[in-house]
Scaffold this active site. Structure first.
Site, mmCIF file in Angstrom:
data_model
loop_
_atom_site.group_PDB
_atom_site.id
_atom_site.type_symbol
_atom_site.label_atom_id
_atom_site.label_comp_id
_atom_site.label_asym_id
_atom_site.label_seq_id
_atom_site.Cartn_x
_atom_site.Cartn_y
_atom_site.Cartn_z
ATOM 1 N N LYS A 62 32.793 11.398 72.851
ATOM 2 C CA LYS A 62 33.589 10.672 72.155
ATOM 3 C C LYS A 62 33.821 11.642 70.765
ATOM 4 O O LYS A 62 34.931 11.764 70.598
ATOM 5 C CB LYS A 62 32.807 9.201 71.727
ATOM 6 N N ASN A 63 32.513 12.103 70.284
ATOM 7 C CA ASN A 63 32.734 12.901 69.118
ATOM 8 C C ASN A 63 33.541 14.239 69.641
ATOM 9 O O ASN A 63 34.594 14.943 68.628
ATOM 10 C CB ASN A 63 31.541 12.977 68.820
ATOM 11 N N ARG A 103 35.838 7.390 60.541
ATOM 12 C CA ARG A 103 35.706 8.919 59.413
ATOM 13 C C ARG A 103 36.335 9.954 60.186
ATOM 14 O O ARG A 103 36.749 11.017 59.219
ATOM 15 C CB ARG A 103 33.982 8.734 59.463
ATOM 16 N N CYS A 125 30.060 3.788 55.042
ATOM 17 C CA CYS A 125 29.287 3.163 56.088
ATOM 18 C C CYS A 125 27.994 2.770 56.093
ATOM 19 O O CYS A 125 27.196 3.382 55.056
ATOM 20 C CB CYS A 125 29.680 4.131 56.996
ATOM 21 N N ARG A 134 28.414 9.033 52.909
ATOM 22 C CA ARG A 134 29.177 10.097 53.580
ATOM 23 C C ARG A 134 30.205 10.371 53.002
ATOM 24 O O ARG A 134 31.659 10.025 53.355
ATOM 25 C CB ARG A 134 29.690 9.325 54.851
ATOM 26 N N PRO A 135 30.165 11.269 51.827
ATOM 27 C CA PRO A 135 31.426 11.734 51.248
ATOM 28 C C PRO A 135 32.254 12.734 52.104
ATOM 29 O O PRO A 135 31.583 13.293 53.029
ATOM 30 C CB PRO A 135 30.777 12.065 49.794
ATOM 31 N N ASP A 174 33.098 15.526 50.156
ATOM 32 C CA ASP A 174 33.469 16.861 49.205
ATOM 33 C C ASP A 174 33.282 18.186 49.820
ATOM 34 O O ASP A 174 33.889 19.113 49.140
ATOM 35 C CB ASP A 174 32.342 16.547 48.159
ATOM 36 N N ASP A 184 21.936 10.369 65.927
ATOM 37 C CA ASP A 184 22.835 9.239 66.537
ATOM 38 C C ASP A 184 21.655 8.398 67.533
ATOM 39 O O ASP A 184 21.898 7.682 68.205
ATOM 40 C CB ASP A 184 23.930 9.701 67.025
ATOM 41 N N ARG A 195 33.412 1.075 70.133
ATOM 42 C CA ARG A 195 33.790 2.102 69.378
ATOM 43 C C ARG A 195 33.325 3.513 70.150
ATOM 44 O O ARG A 195 34.071 4.575 70.340
ATOM 45 C CB ARG A 195 33.410 2.353 68.061
HETATM 46 C C1 EPZ Z 1 29.159 13.698 62.953
HETATM 47 O O1 EPZ Z 1 29.480 12.906 61.698
HETATM 48 C C2 EPZ Z 1 29.317 12.552 63.948
HETATM 49 N N1 EPZ Z 1 30.565 11.873 63.822
HETATM 50 C C3 EPZ Z 1 28.360 11.534 63.769
HETATM 51 O O2 EPZ Z 1 28.269 10.652 64.899
HETATM 52 C C4 EPZ Z 1 26.945 12.042 63.644
HETATM 53 O O3 EPZ Z 1 25.948 11.096 63.117
HETATM 54 C C5 EPZ Z 1 26.926 13.262 62.382
HETATM 55 O O4 EPZ Z 1 28.105 14.139 62.761
HETATM 56 C C6 EPZ Z 1 25.691 14.177 62.525
HETATM 57 O O5 EPZ Z 1 25.405 14.533 63.542
HETATM 58 C C7 EPZ Z 1 31.660 12.548 64.616
HETATM 59 O O6 EPZ Z 1 31.530 13.637 65.245
HETATM 60 C C8 EPZ Z 1 33.241 11.760 64.625
HETATM 61 P P1 EPZ Z 1 28.005 15.515 58.994
HETATM 62 P P2 EPZ Z 1 30.015 13.748 60.435
HETATM 63 O O7 EPZ Z 1 29.349 16.142 58.150
HETATM 64 O O8 EPZ Z 1 30.814 15.051 60.673
HETATM 65 C C9 EPZ Z 1 26.568 14.824 54.542
HETATM 66 C C10 EPZ Z 1 28.548 8.323 65.923
HETATM 67 O O9 EPZ Z 1 27.604 7.526 65.881
HETATM 68 N N2 EPZ Z 1 27.990 15.153 53.786
HETATM 69 O O10 EPZ Z 1 27.418 16.501 59.735
HETATM 70 O O11 EPZ Z 1 30.523 12.790 59.418
HETATM 71 C C11 EPZ Z 1 26.610 13.631 55.122
HETATM 72 O O12 EPZ Z 1 26.650 12.547 54.301
HETATM 73 C C12 EPZ Z 1 28.766 9.379 64.540
HETATM 74 O O13 EPZ Z 1 29.009 8.995 66.905
HETATM 75 C C13 EPZ Z 1 28.125 15.339 52.624
HETATM 76 O O14 EPZ Z 1 27.282 14.887 51.883
HETATM 77 O O15 EPZ Z 1 28.655 14.237 59.732
HETATM 78 C C14 EPZ Z 1 25.337 13.658 56.058
HETATM 79 O O16 EPZ Z 1 24.116 13.402 55.260
HETATM 80 C C15 EPZ Z 1 28.194 8.401 63.369
HETATM 81 N N3 EPZ Z 1 29.412 15.744 52.140
HETATM 82 C C16 EPZ Z 1 25.410 15.031 56.336
HETATM 83 O O17 EPZ Z 1 26.213 15.867 55.467
HETATM 84 C C17 EPZ Z 1 30.368 16.061 53.181
HETATM 85 O O18 EPZ Z 1 31.723 16.349 52.928
HETATM 86 C C18 EPZ Z 1 25.784 15.659 57.506
HETATM 87 O O19 EPZ Z 1 27.141 14.749 57.982
HETATM 88 C C19 EPZ Z 1 30.226 15.979 54.657
HETATM 89 C C20 EPZ Z 1 28.950 15.490 54.948
#
Ligand code: EPZ
Length: 443
Positions: free
Chosen positions: A37-38, A107, A131, A136-137, A139, A319, A411
């Site tokens: 999916k991702n 997202r 969420c 999950r910003p 930035d 996850d 989803r």
């Molecule tokens: C991806 O989310 C996946 N989603 C998530 O799966 C998964 O849990 C996550 O990666 C971690 O492996 C998709 O691929 C669509 P990150 P993503 O950016 O990319 C912080 C599922 O259930 N962060 O790696 O959004 C963030 O808050 C979903 O299938 C910032 O602070 O995750 C987190 O603590 C849920 N600022 C960390 O970084 C930003 O701009 C890692 O998030 C971006 C992220």
């Protein structure tokens, strides 16, 4: 998966669906995992960089994919999905502004920012919603776009990014973010010069996106390591590609197999993608057999509690934390699951407690004292993976559980009831007139 309306208004009443699971039956047999999916969300968006037609195979028919399809169609792309094959005609894509109503639901809609900035040099994309799993910003994404030379502003809930020229740069990805790495790879593929992403995420979904982009004519090296370099090209062409199997779906079925004391072969999965989970199974006493196209797990005797720290890939996937916590609820002894990626991933805890689990949150960890049997109860799928946790718990529990907010599970899990039924589970999807207890959460 059949097309379903999750919330239907009929004679003034809202119809919603729930899953009714009677637990206690060991899962046995084999199940084939769907495409990631991702990975699909990232590669489908990446395919729209080319003013051309691409074909992706092994695309799962799940809600997030269907929402993304709709978003990209709103931008002008023409997309067909039939039997796992998605034909993406991105030639007519013309819009630079992504629709709020659809983007707020997911997202990964924010990948359209990288797409539009790369292809049109202009993007207006709604901030994805907050969420239940954390703030999950975006930035990091925005800092990356700015580093590529875009003017980035956030106003009235929309991010606007614009660039006369996108120019390659060195960017350190904070916290090894998956989304940031993918979004910047997408935008930088059509930038001038070379972009180097340091501390890049190493997840298989990042690699899958890079492989597709390279097939489309991009020059990306190092995906799968923490240093990715992208030599920008002037244009990309269409390509055909098969999406990798969904490692999180595979992990969820394997966890359910062990939780029910069963014996399941999960076919069409890549064992290395779930290496950390398999090691934890072995530590807890389950028997694991890996072969190139699948993984078999067998509950062998009593299951011992083990501790887990979630971590970016190749560590234990965040996850899989909620479903693994459901498994630990029926293990012998005390397990501590420490969450290091998302600060609020514990929504599932109260749901498992309704099913008699002995579990509490201490700081960034769930502390679980295993009990011999969970009991069925009405519970809610608070988000996608919290949904996987209550499904695992319900399958292992004594008695019947009713799971609401099923749309969150839909989803990311294609054909869930069909696959579980084939493994011997007693699962039904029923329609009720109760109001949904939860709003849909962004994933
Ligand atoms: C991806 O989310 C996946 N989603 C998530 O799966 C998964 O849990 C996550 O990666 C971690 O492996 C998709 O691929 C669509 P990150 P993503 O950016 O990319 C912080 C599922 O259930 N962060 O790696 O959004 C963030 O808050 C979903 O299938 C910032 O602070 O995750 C987190 O603590 C849920 N600022 C960390 O970084 C930003 O701009 C890692 O998030 C971006 C992220």
């Amino acid at each position: 998966m059949k097309k379903r309306a999750m919330h239907r208004r009929v004679d003034g009443e809202t119809k919603v669906e729930k899953l009714v699971i009677t637990g206690g039956r060991p899962l046995r047999g084999s199940v084939r995992v769907s495409g990631g999916k991702n990975s699909s969300l990232a590669t489908i968006t990446a395919a729209c960089l080319a003013r051309d037609v691409s074909v992706l195979e092994n695309v799962p028919h799940c809600r997030d994919v269907l929402v993304l399809k709709e978003i990209l169609e709103t931008l002008g792309a023409r997309i067909e999905l039939k039997h796992g094959r998605m034909k993406i005609d991105a030639r007519p894509l013309y819009a630079t502004s992504a629709p709020y109503d659809l983007c707020r639901r997911m997202r990964a809609s924010f990948y359209t920012a990288g797409l539009l900035l790369g292809r049109m040099r202009r993007a207006e994309v709604p901030l994805p919603g907050g969420c239940v799993i954390g703030a999950r910003p975006v930035d990091f994404h925005l800092r990356g776009f700015a580093a590529l030379g875009a003017d980035v502003t956030t106003e009235h809930g929309f991010v606007r990014a614009e660039a006369k020229r996108l120019v390659g740069t060195n960017f350190f990805v904070p916290r090894s973010s998956v989304g940031t790495t993918i979004n910047l790879m997408i935008a930088a593929s059509l930038a001038e010069g070379t972009t180097v992403l340091e501390n890049a995420a190493r997840e298989p979904e990042v690699v899958d996106t890079a492989v597709l982009l390279n097939l489309m004519g991009a020059h990306i090296k190092g995906a799968g390591t923490d240093a990715i370099s992208i030599d920008g090209v002037e244009e990309l062409h269409g390509a055909s590609y098969t999406i990798i199997p969904d490692r999180l779906e595979a992990g969820s079925y394997l966890i359910a197999a062990v939780a029910t004391g069963g014996d399941v072969l999960v076919e069409h999965t890549i064992p290395e993608h779930i290496g950390a989970l398999l090691t934890k199974f072995e530590e807890s006493g389950a028997a694991v057999e890996r072969d190139p196209d699948g993984v078999r797990v067998r509950a062998a005797g009593s299951l011992k509690a083990v501790d887990v720290d979630t971590a970016p890939y190749p560590g234990f996937a965040t996850d899989l934390h909620p479903p693994f916590a459901a498994l630990m609820s029926v293990a012998e002894g005390r397990s501590v699951i420490r969450e290091t990626v998302f600060e609020s991933r514990f929504g599932y805890v109260d749901e498992l407690k309704r099913m008699s689990a002995d579990i509490r949150v201490e700081g960034d960890a769930a502390v679980i004292n295993g009990i011999p049997k969970l009991t069925g109860a009405p519970v809610e799928a608070l988000d996608l993976r919290a949904g996987a946790a209550v499904v695992v718990a319900a399958l292992a529990a004594q008695g019947t559980s009713e799971i609401t907010a099923v749309e969150n599970i839909d989803r990311g899990y294609e054909d869930l009831e069909t696959k579980l039924t084939a493994l011997g589970a007693d699962v039904k999807r029923v329609e009720t007139t109760e109001p949904p207890q939860a709003q849909q959460r962004a994933g």
